[in-house]
Design a protein around this motif. Structure first.
Motif: not given
Length: 828
Positions: A597-600, A700-705, A713-714
């Motif tokens: 499983a990827r981090p959710n 600059n909109p920020i995206l994260f994961r 795994l991401t």
């Protein structure tokens, strides 16, 4: 003593000879001698001598002189049986001017060898013939005096057979080659025998004289036999090729010396001519050849012929390949195991064909041409064509014959005839005729395959692929440059017209390099190329539909949404089915890679994100929950796991990137996280800021994961719902110019006003930047007491900011007296 005539070896071998320097000379140097028929009687059977592989005790050698070719002189014949070991000689003499009823010699031991001498009677100096008995006694005395010298002459027959074998092999090898290719192939074959130079006369007029080449190879001083495991070019399938006897070339000198010895010792009466025997075409007669010219006078030529024998065992024969022959081909391919003799001792073949079900005989064929060196038995199909219906039937075949006096047979096999009905349903690989790919077409039936002569694929009237002659019926097809559409498959069968069958080149298919499913998700990701050709996936019972929203335009990645029952890895098969658009080409199975499983995760609902406002953020009156942040503000983030995902041991990191920014997309900003496995939560160790990052734009909109570092795994990229904005920094104006506000990045201000009630941008009154002591200043008139401005930033739409202008503490108001003059010592 009469002068000795030199013995020229290859004059005895072929109608071409060698001079003393071993170079091929003119054909006139070789002279034909007498001819005769020679037979071997064994019990009740009689065979020509050239069909007998070995003599054995009890055999009878029978000679029949050629009456038509007999010269005027009186001739005699001596037959002798010589034991290879010892000096025992059994000889008989026969007067051919008055021949007996039978000229025969009994073979009394298995290892005896016959010596056949044909000679005219000797005449005296006065021209008077000596008696038959006296002439014959001279010859018999010569044999008994030194029989081993005569036995060496059997090597001549072996060399002659070797030359004929080489010639036959060359004829087969060169029959379909162009002249320049034939000459090159001939030189290559000669090199395998150690012969680097072939007499140029063998290539006169750019044509290969194979007999000349064979003589040139065999008589070369450089001749060396190939290794025993090397097959000749003419060898049949699975056959150990006909091998030259290992000692015949080593003994060529001995043979020559034997001839010299005989001529010198008995030359006062005879010139003994060691001779080779060749079967006359279309007859059973053996023609003798010698390098000596028949001379007049008292010296005559005695032709000495010692036949050679095959000491090996009878090779075994079976049907070649898949054991099915095509009758209309007029050829049966055979696999021969064992060393082939230099002579073909097989004869009297008979092929009986029977119905495959009833066993009833259908056809009997007896007229064959057998080439053991090629592994082929040929017959004239046209003579029997009317007896066979071409409907693709298969018959049982029985093939029997003789090998010398022994029986010879081929294990039962099948014989097929071509079919006139369409063969399209017998063709394999039609579903792999796909534009842009390589494939192979074949035949799914051994019986049908046996009669296939050729296959070719034709596109727009041009053959793009064809089978090579005698290379099997698998058709290799390269469609890398072919477009989808109609084509024709042309199938040729032996003895019938070609079939032109319609086929279709299918549209390109997707090429899958990897199919991936992460546990706890109902998405399957494909990687590869041409993925736009995929319609949907079938993962067990779950159908997965394409999700094109985030797919790259180059078609290298595609995501498919499956039903909810496909979330767990355990519920999915190891292979999934790829279904193309309109099911063209046919679906295919690919291996499914199942990963953990990827981090959710998501931002915690309560206190999930806290912004630590910097002085610049406060200057622009940004709030704690504002979606805009300055680069120097800190953001503390708290995350919680979702969708059944459980945090596991190992370091977690927060990865950040700016939307549409290639730099941070390739190398995200990485921030370490703290993990609480019990609460299934993550938190930044310290607030995140972007002072060390070069911002790609104003906003600059920020995206994260979240990434689990040990497993790699991401999770999916998500919006942080924050944008880093490059805000200008306003500084306090100088006391003497209160309407000029200095600062940094003032060019980012699109519009500014001291009217705090303004709610829209006055397009007719843009920002006013003026030169000042600090370089560039923002010029604002009528500054209000709160020292605040309404401002708009370039590229930050939909927002009017209220920004505070710092005050200069040095500009405090001065105290005044009653006259209005400033008081000394007051601050400026």
């Amino acid at each position: 003593m009469l002068k000795y005539l030199p013995f020229l070896l290859t004059a005895a071998l072929l109608p071409a000879t060698l001079a003393a320097d071993n170079k091929v000379t003119s054909i006139e140097s070789s002279h034909p001698g007498p001819a005769f028929g020679a037979y071997v009687q064994r019990s009740d059977s009689r065979l020509p001598i050239y069909l007998v592989d070995q003599l054995q005790k009890g055999d009878k050698l029978i000679i029949v002189p050629d009456k038509d070719g007999k010269a005027d002189e009186k001739w005699l014949m001596v037959l002798a049986a010589v034991s290879p070991a010892g000096s025992k000689v059994e000889a008989k003499k026969f007067d051919l001017s008055n021949p007996p009823k039978e000229i025969a010699l009994d073979i009394t031991a298995d290892n005896q060898l016959p010596v056949i001498v044909l000679a005219p009677q000797v005449r005296t100096l006065f021209g008077i013939y000596t008696s038959f008995s006296e002439s014959a006694s001279l010859i018999i005395d010569a044999i008994r005096t030194d029989p081993q010298r005569f036995l060496e002459l059997q090597k001549i027959d072996q060399i002659n057979l070797a030359i004929n074998a080489l010639k036959s092999g060359l004829d087969s090898m060169l029959q379909s080659r162009q002249p320049d290719q034939a000459i090159g192939a001939t030189r290559e074959l000669a090199a395998r025998f150690g012969v680097r130079e072939i007499d140029p006369a063998c290539f006169r007029d750019n044509v290969v004289n194979t007999k000349c080449v064979a003589v040139s190879i065999v008589t070369s001083k450089d001749l060396a036999l190939p290794s025993t495991d090397t097959k000749w070019a003419s060898a049949g399938p699975d056959a150990s090729a006909a091998k030259l006897p290992l000692d015949i070339f080593a003994n060529m000198k001995i043979v020559t010396e034997a001839g010299t010895y005989l001529a010198n010792k008995y030359g006062d009466n005879y010139d003994f001519a060691p001779s080779s025997g060749q079967r006359q075409e279309g007859k059973e007669l053996i023609q003798l050849y010698s390098g000596m010219r028949f001379r007049s006078g008292d010296v005559k030529t005695a032709y000495v012929y010692v036949p050679s024998w095959f000491t090996g065992k009878q090779p075994t024969i079976s049907a070649a390949g898949k054991g099915i022959a095509c009758l209309s081909h007029g050829e049966i391919r055979l696999a021969i195991k064992g060393a082939l003799p230099l002579s073909n001792y097989w004869h009297d073949w008979r092929l009986v064909l029977a119905d495959s079900e009833s066993g009833e005989a259908i056809l009997n064929i007896s007229d064959f041409s057998f080439r053991p060196d090629l592994g082929k038995m040929r017959f004239d199909f046209n003579r029997i064509a009317r007896s066979i219906t071409m409907d693709g039937q298969v018959m049982h075949a029985s093939l029997k014959g003789k090998y010398s006096f022994a029986s010879a047979s081929v294990p039962a096999f099948k014989v097929a005839v071509p079919a006139t009905a369409s063969l399209l349903h017998h063709v394999t690989g039609l579903d792999t005729l796909i534009s842009g790919e390589k494939t192979q077409l074949g035949i799914n039936s051994n019986e049908v395959d046996a009669c296939i002569e050729s296959m070719s694929l034709r596109v727009n009237g041009v053959d793009v692929a064809s089978t090579a002659p005698d290379a099997g019926n698998d058709l290799s097809v390269d469609l890398s440059q072919a477009l989808p559409g109609e084509a024709q498959l042309v199938i040729g069968q032996y003895g019938v017209d070609k079939q032109v069958l319609p086929v279709r080149i299918l549209k390109p298919r997707a090429h899958i390099s990897k199919a991936t499913h992460f546990d706890l998700e109902n998405l399957i990701e494909l990687r590869g190329n041409n993925l736009k050709r995929v319609d949907y996936l079938q993962a067990g019972k779950s159908r997965c539909e394409r999700q094109d929203s985030n797919a790259p335009s180059d078609g290298t990645v595609a995501t498919f949404m499956c039903s909810a029952d496909a979330r767990k890895n355990d519920s999915l098969p190891t292979k999934i089915k790829i279904v193309h658009v309109n099911n063209e080409p046919a679906s295919m199975d690919v291996q499914l890679t199942k990963l953990g499983a990827r981090p959710n995760v998501s931002i915690s609902a309560r206190d999930g994100m806290v912004t630590l406002l910097s002085p610049l953020a406060r200057q622009w009156n940004l709030g704690l929950n504002d979606s805009l942040v300055t680069a120097d503000s800190g953001i503390a983030i708290s995350l919680k796991a979702n969708g059944g995902y459980q945090l596991i041991n190992g370091n977690y990191a927060l990865q950040l990137k700016f939307q549409d920014d290639p730099a941070t997309a390739e190398k995200p900003i990485q921030v370490p996280l703290m993990a609480n496995l019990a609460r299934n939560e993550l938190r930044t160790r310290s607030p995140v800021n972007f002072t060390a990052v070069q911002l790609p734009s104003v906003s600059n909109p920020i995206l994260f994961r979240v990434a689990h570092e040990p497993s790699g795994l991401t999770g999916d990229w998500q919006s942080l719902k924050k944008s880093v904005v490059s805000f200008p920094q306003l500084e306090a104006p100088a006391c003497n110019t209160p309407d000029l506000i200095p600062g940094r990045q003032l060019e980012l201000i699109e519009w500014a006003s001291s009217d705090l009630d303004a709610t829209t941008n006055n397009k007719g009154n843009p920002v006013n930047l003026s030169p000042c002591d600090k370089g560039v200043c923002l010029k604002v008139s009528n500054m209000n007491e709160s020292r605040r401005l309404k401002a708009r930033i370039h590229w930050v739409d939909g927002r009017l900011f209220e920004v505070t202008v710092p005050s200069n503490p040095e500009c405090t108001a001065k105290p005044v007296d009653a006259t209005g003059s400033s008081v000394s010592g007051a601050s400026r």
